[in-house]
Scaffold this motif. Structure first.
Motif, PDB file in Angstrom:
ATOM      1  N   PRO A  23     -43.117  -4.796 -41.568  1.00 29.21           N
ATOM      2  CA  PRO A  23     -43.654  -5.630 -40.481  1.00 29.21           C
ATOM      3  C   PRO A  23     -43.915  -4.793 -39.229  1.00 29.21           C
ATOM      4  CG  PRO A  23     -41.827  -6.746 -41.550  1.00 29.21           C
ATOM      5  CD  PRO A  23     -41.858  -5.357 -42.106  1.00 29.21           C
ATOM      6  N   ARG A  24     -45.020  -5.068 -38.571  1.00 31.09           N
ATOM      7  CA  ARG A  24     -45.425  -4.256 -37.428  1.00 31.09           C
ATOM      8  C   ARG A  24     -44.349  -4.237 -36.335  1.00 31.09           C
ATOM      9  NH1 ARG A  24     -49.951  -6.872 -36.094  1.00 31.09           N
ATOM     10  NH2 ARG A  24     -50.955  -6.173 -38.006  1.00 31.09           N
TER      11      ARG A  24
ATOM     12  N   GLY B  81     -50.722 -12.893 -34.796  1.00 29.64           N
ATOM     13  CA  GLY B  81     -51.539 -13.098 -35.989  1.00 29.64           C
ATOM     14  C   GLY B  81     -52.783 -13.925 -35.763  1.00 29.64           C
TER      15      GLY B  81
ATOM     16  N   ASP C 126     -51.372  -0.065 -48.681  1.00 22.91           N
ATOM     17  CA  ASP C 126     -50.679  -1.163 -48.003  1.00 22.91           C
ATOM     18  C   ASP C 126     -49.477  -0.630 -47.229  1.00 22.91           C
ATOM     19  OD1 ASP C 126     -52.216  -3.427 -48.946  1.00 22.91           O
ATOM     20  OD2 ASP C 126     -51.334  -3.068 -50.918  1.00 22.91           O
TER      21      ASP C 126
ATOM     22  N   ARG D 149     -41.697  -1.418 -36.779  1.00 26.56           N
ATOM     23  CA  ARG D 149     -42.105  -0.031 -37.022  1.00 26.56           C
ATOM     24  C   ARG D 149     -41.599   0.948 -35.981  1.00 26.56           C
ATOM     25  NH1 ARG D 149     -48.225  -1.085 -39.441  1.00 26.56           N
ATOM     26  NH2 ARG D 149     -47.547  -2.743 -40.870  1.00 26.56           N
TER      27      ARG D 149
ATOM     28  N   ASP E  51     -51.997  -3.144 -41.216  1.00 26.04           N
ATOM     29  CA  ASP E  51     -51.389  -3.761 -42.397  1.00 26.04           C
ATOM     30  C   ASP E  51     -51.837  -3.035 -43.662  1.00 26.04           C
ATOM     31  OD1 ASP E  51     -50.100  -6.154 -41.119  1.00 26.04           O
ATOM     32  OD2 ASP E  51     -52.168  -6.499 -40.516  1.00 26.04           O
ATOM     33  N   ARG E  52     -53.069  -2.557 -43.625  1.00 25.07           N
ATOM     34  CA  ARG E  52     -53.600  -1.771 -44.735  1.00 25.07           C
ATOM     35  C   ARG E  52     -54.473  -0.662 -44.164  1.00 25.07           C
ATOM     36  NH1 ARG E  52     -57.135  -4.573 -48.393  1.00 25.07           N
ATOM     37  NH2 ARG E  52     -57.677  -5.947 -46.675  1.00 25.07           N
TER      38      ARG E  52
ATOM     39  N   GLU F 277     -55.325  -9.917 -39.854  1.00 23.84           N
ATOM     40  CA  GLU F 277     -54.921  -8.640 -40.455  1.00 23.84           C
ATOM     41  C   GLU F 277     -55.543  -7.470 -39.702  1.00 23.84           C
ATOM     42  OE1 GLU F 277     -54.609  -7.072 -44.995  1.00 23.84           O
ATOM     43  OE2 GLU F 277     -56.579  -7.774 -44.374  1.00 23.84           O
TER      44      GLU F 277
END
Length: 257
Positions: free
Chosen positions: A219-220, A179, A215, A223, A198-199, A29
């Motif tokens: 999804p990255r 990830g 939050d 973007r 993600d946050r 994350e």
């Protein structure tokens, strides 16, 4: 591997810098930390990386580091922190000199890190021969060489021009896409926070406390799409609304210091 931040407070003498800061960085994350100038963001990162002991509270690792990791928590600094007398390859190899691997293994890791950061043709160059963006890529490659679980990133793009910042942001998105590696990303730039995290942990003015954790569900990888841009701008506006008044006060405090 998760990083658990529990009730961290810190003071320098009589100055309270952080107060009861808690959040969790889960495996893979990206958590951005934003807030007004002087709210303790960089101090917090130093505590997370073990460079500074908090006045109270603690940061701890939960779970095992990835297989083959030489250092589960690794810094990427704002000022690159390169050895000017060493080549790019030697700078990347530096944190591997005392980890118990032979020269062939070390070279294989360096070669892979240079490839992943677009530096495969620059191994014999010296930092003074590189642009700012390329020097920061060397810093990133050096961090990747120790195979971290979590990168600790202290405003890594703030010293760069806007074009170079955009290119490196794309690099970060690519490096974090699988990830396998997470990050704590300290920044003043809300666009960077919204693009990468993600946050987002929003800290208050000093002493820095957690005002809110926001939050980002997009999804990255999506973007950069035009149809989600408005949604991201809305999140960015929300973040700014959380820190705006205190950011103005902090700026006035600096001007009148």
């Amino acid at each position: 591997m998760d990083l658990i931040v529990s009730d961290i407070s810190h003071r320098f003498g009589a100055l309270d810098v952080l107060k009861d800061v808690s959040f969790t960085v889960r495996a893979g994350e990206v958590v951005a930390v934003v807030g007004p100038s002087g709210c303790g963001k960089s101090t917090l990162l130093s505590i997370l990386g073990g460079l500074l002991q908090p006045t109270s509270g603690h940061a701890r690792i939960r779970g095992a580091a990835p297989a083959g990791s030489f250092n589960p928590l690794t810094f990427v600094f704002q000022d690159f922190a390169l050895l000017p007398w060493s080549t790019v390859s030697d700078n990347v190899a530096f944190p591997l000199l005392h980890v118990g691997i032979d020269a062939a293994q070390r070279q294989a890791i360096v070669t892979d890190a240079l490839r992943r950061t677009g530096l495969a043709d620059f191994g014999d160059a010296y930092p003074k021969q590189l642009s700012g963006g390329m020097r920061q890529r060397v810093g990133i490659a050096r961090a990747l060489a120790v195979r971290p679980a979590i990168l600790l990133m202290d405003e890594p793009l703030s010293a760069l021009d806007s074009q170079t910042r955009e290119l490196l942001m794309e690099d970060f998105i690519g490096l974090l896409a699988d990830g396998q590696m997470g990050a704590v990303y300290i920044t003043h730039n809300l666009d960077e926070a919204v693009r990468l995290a993600d946050r987002v942990v929003v800290l208050s003015r000093r002493p820095g406390r957690v005002r809110e954790i926001v939050d980002i569900a997009v999804p990255r990888a999506q973007r950069g799409d035009a149809d989600v841009r408005a949604q991201l701008l809305g999140i960015q506006d929300r973040l700014w609304s959380l820190i705006r008044d205190e950011a103005i006060d902090a700026e006035r405090e600096v001007q009148h210091a």
